[in-house]
Design an enzyme around this catalytic site. Sequence first.
Site, PDB file in Angstrom:
ATOM      1  N   GLY A  37       0.961  -1.182   0.013  1.00  0.00           N
ATOM      2  CA  GLY A  37       0.012   0.168   0.245  1.00  0.00           C
ATOM      3  C   GLY A  37       0.883   1.290   0.166  1.00  0.00           C
ATOM      4  O   GLY A  37       2.141   1.120   0.064  1.00  0.00           O
ATOM      5  N   GLY A  40       2.097   5.551   4.396  1.00  0.00           N
ATOM      6  CA  GLY A  40       1.105   6.462   5.347  1.00  0.00           C
ATOM      7  C   GLY A  40      -0.164   5.683   5.209  1.00  0.00           C
ATOM      8  O   GLY A  40      -1.062   6.205   6.023  1.00  0.00           O
ATOM      9  N   SER A  41      -0.384   4.375   4.506  1.00  0.00           N
ATOM     10  CA  SER A  41      -1.355   3.960   4.595  1.00  0.00           C
ATOM     11  C   SER A  41      -1.695   3.038   5.836  1.00  0.00           C
ATOM     12  O   SER A  41      -2.878   2.627   6.232  1.00  0.00           O
ATOM     13  CB  SER A  41      -1.805   2.745   3.283  1.00  0.00           C
ATOM     14  N   GLY A  42      -0.700   2.656   6.627  1.00  0.00           N
ATOM     15  CA  GLY A  42      -0.784   2.001   7.774  1.00  0.00           C
ATOM     16  C   GLY A  42      -0.314   0.716   7.899  1.00  0.00           C
ATOM     17  O   GLY A  42      -0.501  -0.203   8.785  1.00  0.00           O
ATOM     18  N   SER A  44       2.877  -0.753   8.256  1.00  0.00           N
ATOM     19  CA  SER A  44       3.665  -1.000   9.444  1.00  0.00           C
ATOM     20  C   SER A  44       3.036  -1.449  10.758  1.00  0.00           C
ATOM     21  O   SER A  44       2.963  -2.030  11.295  1.00  0.00           O
ATOM     22  CB  SER A  44       4.995  -0.077   9.427  1.00  0.00           C
ATOM     23  N   SER A 111       6.078  -1.901  -2.091  1.00  0.00           N
ATOM     24  CA  SER A 111       6.086  -2.660  -3.286  1.00  0.00           C
ATOM     25  C   SER A 111       5.168  -2.375  -4.338  1.00  0.00           C
ATOM     26  O   SER A 111       4.043  -3.168  -4.451  1.00  0.00           O
ATOM     27  CB  SER A 111       5.917  -4.184  -2.456  1.00  0.00           C
TER      28      SER A 111
END
Length: 203
Positions: A37, A40-42, A44, A111
């Site tokens: 993603g 900043g999509s979350g 991690s 990725s």
Amino acid sequence: MTKHTASANIHWHNSVVTKQERQNLNGHKSCILWFTGLSGSGKSTLANALDKRLYEERINSFVLDGDNIRHGLNKDLGFKPEDRQENIRRIGEVSKLFVENGSIVLTAFVSPYRDDRQLARQMVDKEEFIEIYVQCPVEECEKRDPKGLYKKARKGEIPEFTGISAPYEEPVDPEITISSDRVSIEQSVEQIIGYLKDKGIIR
């Protein structure tokens, strides 16, 4: 001087302890949970929350985080398409080792290219690669901007930044899709845990 290729003198050695035996010892199957993603999509945050949950359930798991890997194993790589491809290839190979060890490995990487993710998928058995698309509009990611990367990218300080000056190719048919702008971390973890139980990967 005769030139020898490395492959001519390197041979594969099968492990005395099999993957199945390691899975039996661990009490669960092994797989790759591939979080993809935008920045900043979350990815991690979700991967680490899930890792904590798996740990609490006594499941062997480990998180490979994009930033952390680029501090060590892949510190020689930049962000050009060919470097991104090599970044993912290496992560795929490392992830495969975790699978052979009978563990669940969680990879959190942008990725951005489908072909690179497909390459990683092909490194393991079909049921051992679970693509998790952490879907979030770029506008929302930019609002969050936890690392200040979008701000720098808008100023031109970061070239080839995914979502701004470089493309992100959304997964076509991911095993799991998480709408991180509408679903909480807790709900997302439960969704993935449910999938893993339904597939018989964990009990």
